[in-house]
Design a protein around this motif. Structure first.
Motif, PDB file in Angstrom:
ATOM      1  N   SER A 286       6.576  14.821  42.038  1.00  0.00           N
ATOM      2  CA  SER A 286       4.950  14.971  42.466  1.00  0.00           C
ATOM      3  C   SER A 286       4.339  15.882  41.413  1.00  0.00           C
ATOM      4  O   SER A 286       5.424  16.409  40.385  1.00  0.00           O
ATOM      5  CB  SER A 286       5.085  15.856  43.641  1.00  0.00           C
ATOM      6  OG  SER A 286       5.625  17.162  43.545  1.00  0.00           O
ATOM      7  N   ALA A 287       3.195  16.112  41.420  1.00  0.00           N
ATOM      8  CA  ALA A 287       2.554  16.836  40.428  1.00  0.00           C
ATOM      9  C   ALA A 287       3.075  18.421  40.601  1.00  0.00           C
ATOM     10  O   ALA A 287       3.072  19.094  39.498  1.00  0.00           O
ATOM     11  CB  ALA A 287       0.934  16.724  40.593  1.00  0.00           C
TER      12      ALA A 287
ATOM     13  N   SER B  11      -1.767  22.887  46.943  1.00  0.00           N
ATOM     14  CA  SER B  11      -0.158  22.784  46.540  1.00  0.00           C
ATOM     15  C   SER B  11      -0.038  23.684  45.279  1.00  0.00           C
ATOM     16  O   SER B  11       1.138  24.364  45.373  1.00  0.00           O
ATOM     17  CB  SER B  11       0.303  21.486  46.519  1.00  0.00           C
ATOM     18  OG  SER B  11       1.510  21.362  46.042  1.00  0.00           O
ATOM     19  N   CYS B  12      -0.991  23.359  44.083  1.00  0.00           N
ATOM     20  CA  CYS B  12      -0.767  23.927  43.074  1.00  0.00           C
ATOM     21  C   CYS B  12      -1.000  25.680  43.101  1.00  0.00           C
ATOM     22  O   CYS B  12      -0.269  26.287  42.560  1.00  0.00           O
ATOM     23  CB  CYS B  12      -1.651  23.498  41.958  1.00  0.00           C
ATOM     24  SG  CYS B  12      -1.753  21.808  41.878  1.00  0.00           S
TER      25      CYS B  12
ATOM     26  N   SER C 107      -7.243  23.080  37.545  1.00  0.00           N
ATOM     27  CA  SER C 107      -7.607  21.682  37.802  1.00  0.00           C
ATOM     28  C   SER C 107      -8.758  21.266  37.028  1.00  0.00           C
ATOM     29  O   SER C 107      -9.903  21.861  36.990  1.00  0.00           O
ATOM     30  CB  SER C 107      -8.136  21.215  39.461  1.00  0.00           C
ATOM     31  OG  SER C 107      -6.992  21.294  40.076  1.00  0.00           O
TER      32      SER C 107
ATOM     33  N   VAL D 174     -10.266  18.413  37.414  1.00  0.00           N
ATOM     34  CA  VAL D 174     -11.339  17.897  38.509  1.00  0.00           C
ATOM     35  C   VAL D 174     -10.936  18.451  39.995  1.00  0.00           C
ATOM     36  O   VAL D 174      -9.950  18.270  40.511  1.00  0.00           O
ATOM     37  CB  VAL D 174     -11.398  16.456  38.559  1.00  0.00           C
ATOM     38  CG1 VAL D 174     -12.467  16.023  39.969  1.00  0.00           C
ATOM     39  CG2 VAL D 174     -12.000  15.604  37.370  1.00  0.00           C
TER      40      VAL D 174
ATOM     41  N   TYR E 212     -10.138  18.890  43.715  1.00  0.00           N
ATOM     42  CA  TYR E 212     -10.019  17.846  44.978  1.00  0.00           C
ATOM     43  C   TYR E 212     -11.103  18.047  45.885  1.00  0.00           C
ATOM     44  O   TYR E 212     -11.520  17.143  46.478  1.00  0.00           O
ATOM     45  CB  TYR E 212      -8.641  17.859  45.326  1.00  0.00           C
ATOM     46  CG  TYR E 212      -8.576  19.156  46.285  1.00  0.00           C
ATOM     47  CD1 TYR E 212      -8.569  20.506  46.050  1.00  0.00           C
ATOM     48  CD2 TYR E 212      -8.138  18.768  47.830  1.00  0.00           C
ATOM     49  CE1 TYR E 212      -8.338  21.636  46.807  1.00  0.00           C
ATOM     50  CE2 TYR E 212      -8.333  19.975  48.693  1.00  0.00           C
ATOM     51  CZ  TYR E 212      -8.062  21.288  48.363  1.00  0.00           C
ATOM     52  OH  TYR E 212      -8.227  22.282  49.106  1.00  0.00           O
TER      53      TYR E 212
ATOM     54  N   ASP F  65      -4.086  20.470  35.638  1.00  0.00           N
ATOM     55  CA  ASP F  65      -3.614  19.498  36.854  1.00  0.00           C
ATOM     56  C   ASP F  65      -5.002  18.455  36.531  1.00  0.00           C
ATOM     57  O   ASP F  65      -6.071  18.751  37.108  1.00  0.00           O
ATOM     58  CB  ASP F  65      -3.934  20.358  37.988  1.00  0.00           C
ATOM     59  CG  ASP F  65      -3.825  19.144  39.187  1.00  0.00           C
ATOM     60  OD1 ASP F  65      -3.601  17.820  39.152  1.00  0.00           O
ATOM     61  OD2 ASP F  65      -3.822  19.503  40.369  1.00  0.00           O
TER      62      ASP F  65
ATOM     63  N   TYR G 181      -4.865  15.499  37.835  1.00  0.00           N
ATOM     64  CA  TYR G 181      -4.345  14.426  38.890  1.00  0.00           C
ATOM     65  C   TYR G 181      -6.028  13.628  39.425  1.00  0.00           C
ATOM     66  O   TYR G 181      -6.015  12.485  39.455  1.00  0.00           O
ATOM     67  CB  TYR G 181      -3.974  15.213  40.206  1.00  0.00           C
ATOM     68  CG  TYR G 181      -2.964  14.111  41.046  1.00  0.00           C
ATOM     69  CD1 TYR G 181      -3.351  12.831  41.296  1.00  0.00           C
ATOM     70  CD2 TYR G 181      -1.545  14.410  41.340  1.00  0.00           C
ATOM     71  CE1 TYR G 181      -2.540  11.999  41.875  1.00  0.00           C
ATOM     72  CE2 TYR G 181      -0.935  13.668  42.073  1.00  0.00           C
ATOM     73  CZ  TYR G 181      -1.241  12.573  42.256  1.00  0.00           C
ATOM     74  OH  TYR G 181      -0.416  11.365  43.036  1.00  0.00           O
ATOM     75  N   GLN G 182      -6.934  14.443  39.755  1.00  0.00           N
ATOM     76  CA  GLN G 182      -8.092  13.874  40.134  1.00  0.00           C
ATOM     77  C   GLN G 182      -8.943  13.044  39.081  1.00  0.00           C
ATOM     78  O   GLN G 182     -10.097  12.601  39.516  1.00  0.00           O
ATOM     79  CB  GLN G 182      -9.067  14.998  41.047  1.00  0.00           C
ATOM     80  CG  GLN G 182      -8.611  15.264  42.467  1.00  0.00           C
ATOM     81  CD  GLN G 182      -8.778  13.864  43.533  1.00  0.00           C
ATOM     82  OE1 GLN G 182      -9.053  12.827  43.085  1.00  0.00           O
ATOM     83  NE2 GLN G 182      -8.106  14.265  44.365  1.00  0.00           N
TER      84      GLN G 182
HETATM   85  C1  LIG Z   1      -6.195  17.890  42.258  1.00  0.00           C
HETATM   86  C2  LIG Z   1      -4.763  17.535  42.699  1.00  0.00           C
HETATM   87  N1  LIG Z   1      -3.568  17.971  42.374  1.00  0.00           N
HETATM   88  C3  LIG Z   1      -2.468  17.621  42.826  1.00  0.00           C
HETATM   89  C4  LIG Z   1      -2.595  16.636  43.872  1.00  0.00           C
HETATM   90  C5  LIG Z   1      -1.260  16.229  44.480  1.00  0.00           C
HETATM   91  O1  LIG Z   1       0.072  16.895  44.173  1.00  0.00           O
HETATM   92  P1  LIG Z   1       1.425  16.427  44.358  1.00  0.00           P
HETATM   93  O2  LIG Z   1       1.745  15.417  43.725  1.00  0.00           O
HETATM   94  O3  LIG Z   1       2.292  17.772  44.122  1.00  0.00           O
HETATM   95  O4  LIG Z   1       1.327  16.313  45.948  1.00  0.00           O
HETATM   96  C6  LIG Z   1      -3.671  16.365  44.435  1.00  0.00           C
HETATM   97  C7  LIG Z   1      -3.851  15.514  45.707  1.00  0.00           C
HETATM   98  O5  LIG Z   1      -4.462  15.494  46.555  1.00  0.00           O
HETATM   99  C8  LIG Z   1      -4.891  16.580  43.963  1.00  0.00           C
HETATM  100  O6  LIG Z   1      -5.819  16.410  44.431  1.00  0.00           O
END
Ligand SMILES: Cc1ncc(COP(=O)(O)O)c(C=O)c1O
Length: 384
Positions: A82-83, A112-113, A157, A159, A161, A186, A188-189
């Motif tokens: 996971s991230a 989570s972060c 982040s 972007v 979430y 981060d 991810y988005q």
């Molecule tokens: C900005 C961002 N980072 C990380 C994640 C997911 O993290 P992980 O892979 O640890 O569940 C998400 C998921 O919603 C997210 O929107």
């Protein structure tokens, strides 16, 4: 840039034929091609130990694919569960000291972060949380104002979430480096919808995963780690997939060169299969092209929402937002449920409003259809 026929590409995504699907920020629609990969994986499960070499080959193919997506040098990407796991491996390898023990996060980062970085207080770090002064967007100046030689990590982040607000990250990276801090971004988005070139960005660590705009299903995170930084950091909880020679089963741990030293035990193989087609789609189509198409669709969506005075809780400038638009709709959870019953998929977080994320193969008509239905539902709810 040659024009892309997104209407034809739409045929590759079965979900887009069945639903008005506008939720790529949470789970991007899986391409049809992924079904073939999943079938191949299912068959391989029956091979027992003969599957191992096949799986390892597929696993090795995933690294150059992610490196291509990020314009990352060979060997600079780790694959993780996971991230958060990717960031945890980096966090563990950074020790606080009396002079440098601060971590900067923001209130728009993913929960989570935030849990992860906040927990580093137990290891002797101090946490600084920068909040969005207007409730919508973090100004890079507010982060830069907190950066000095006491800061070890800026973990933010790109972007958000929550509302898709996008950080102006370049000046933050420059300020962090000038102060001797590292930036864990981060992204991810942004993955698959906003071009990420880790080399020109100059970030130290960039994490992401496959299940959102990359349309690749769950279970696979990844991290780019800048090569010289990777060599300086000693992994604290490595596993055999972080070893220089995993198959040597050596007595002592010798870290792999590059980012792989931040990996751990046996990787999940199913997401390696599930995610390939989505990443390949982003590379073949071009993330810049996907981004331009997203701007076209989200700008139209905002125009439609404006006609009905639906508040826009995402920054309006395309340069200040990611792929999602957050609509300020009251009783968002109820409206989302009613939309789902009509075949329209969007979602809500923290009752803030409705998150809408057009895939590049969505259409303007679908954006309009969504807004009209939100208005109808709101009217009915008021009248009822
Ligand atoms: C900005 C961002 N980072 C990380 C994640 C997911 O993290 P992980 O892979 O640890 O569940 C998400 C998921 O919603 C997210 O929107």
């Amino acid at each position: 840039m040659p024009a892309i026929d997104f209407n034809s590409l739409r045929q590759q995504f079965p979900l887009l034929k069945e639903r008005t699907y506008l939720a790529s920020h949470t789970l991007g629609p899986l391409p049809q091609k992924a079904a073939l990969d999943i079938e191949a994986y299912t068959k391989s499960l029956y091979l027992g130990k003969r599957a191992l070499s096949i799986w390892l080959e597929r696993y090795e193919q995933m690294f150059p694919l992610i490196e291509t997506l990020l314009n990352a040098p060979t060997g600079s990407v780790a694959i993780t569960a996971s991230a958060t796991a990717a960031q945890a491996a980096i966090a563990a390898a950074i020790q606080p000291n009396v002079k440098r023990n601060r971590i900067i996060v923001t209130d728009l980062d993913f929960s989570s972060c935030r849990y992860l970085w906040k927990s580093q207080v137990q290891r002797g770090f101090d946490l600084i949380e920068v909040v969005a002064a207007d409730g919508m967007q973090i100004s890079s100046a507010d982060i830069i104002a907190k950066i000095d030689d006491r800061v070890a990590v800026v973990a933010v982040s790109l972007v958000s979430y929550l509302n898709s607000a996008r950080l102006d990250i370049q000046p933050i990276i420059e300020a962090a480096h000038a102060a001797g801090a590292i930036v864990v971004l981060d992204a991810y988005q942004a993955m698959g919808v906003i071009p990420i070139d880790v080399t020109s960005l100059g970030a130290d660590v960039v994490v992401g995963g496959t299940n959102k705009w990359l349309c690749g299903g769950v279970g696979l995170g990844f991290a780019y780690v800048e090569p010289s930084l990777a060599e300086q950091l000693d992994p604290v909880y490595p596993g055999w997939f972080a070893h220089l020679q995993p198959m040597a089963f050596a007595e002592t741990f010798t870290p792999a060169t590059g980012a792989r030293r931040f990996q751990q035990g046996t990787p999940s193989i199913e997401p390696i299969y599930t995610s390939r087609a989505g990443i390949q789609f982003a590379i073949d189509t071009g993330v810049e092209q996907i981004h331009q198409r997203n701007i076209e669709l989200t700008t139209y969506l905002i125009e439609c929402a404006d006609l009905y005075n639906i508040p826009i809780l995402t920054p309006r400038s395309p340069h200040q937002r990611g792929g999602t638009v957050l609509l300020g709709v009251e009783q968002a959870a109820t409206v989302v449920e009613k939309l789902a019953a009509l075949g329209i998929d969007v979602d809500t977080r923290s009752s803030l409003g409705i998150r809408v994320s057009p895939h590049p193969c969505n259409t303007k008509q679908e954006c309009q259809h969504l807004i009209e239905n939100i208005v109808n539902i709101a009217l009915r709810t008021k009248l009822g």
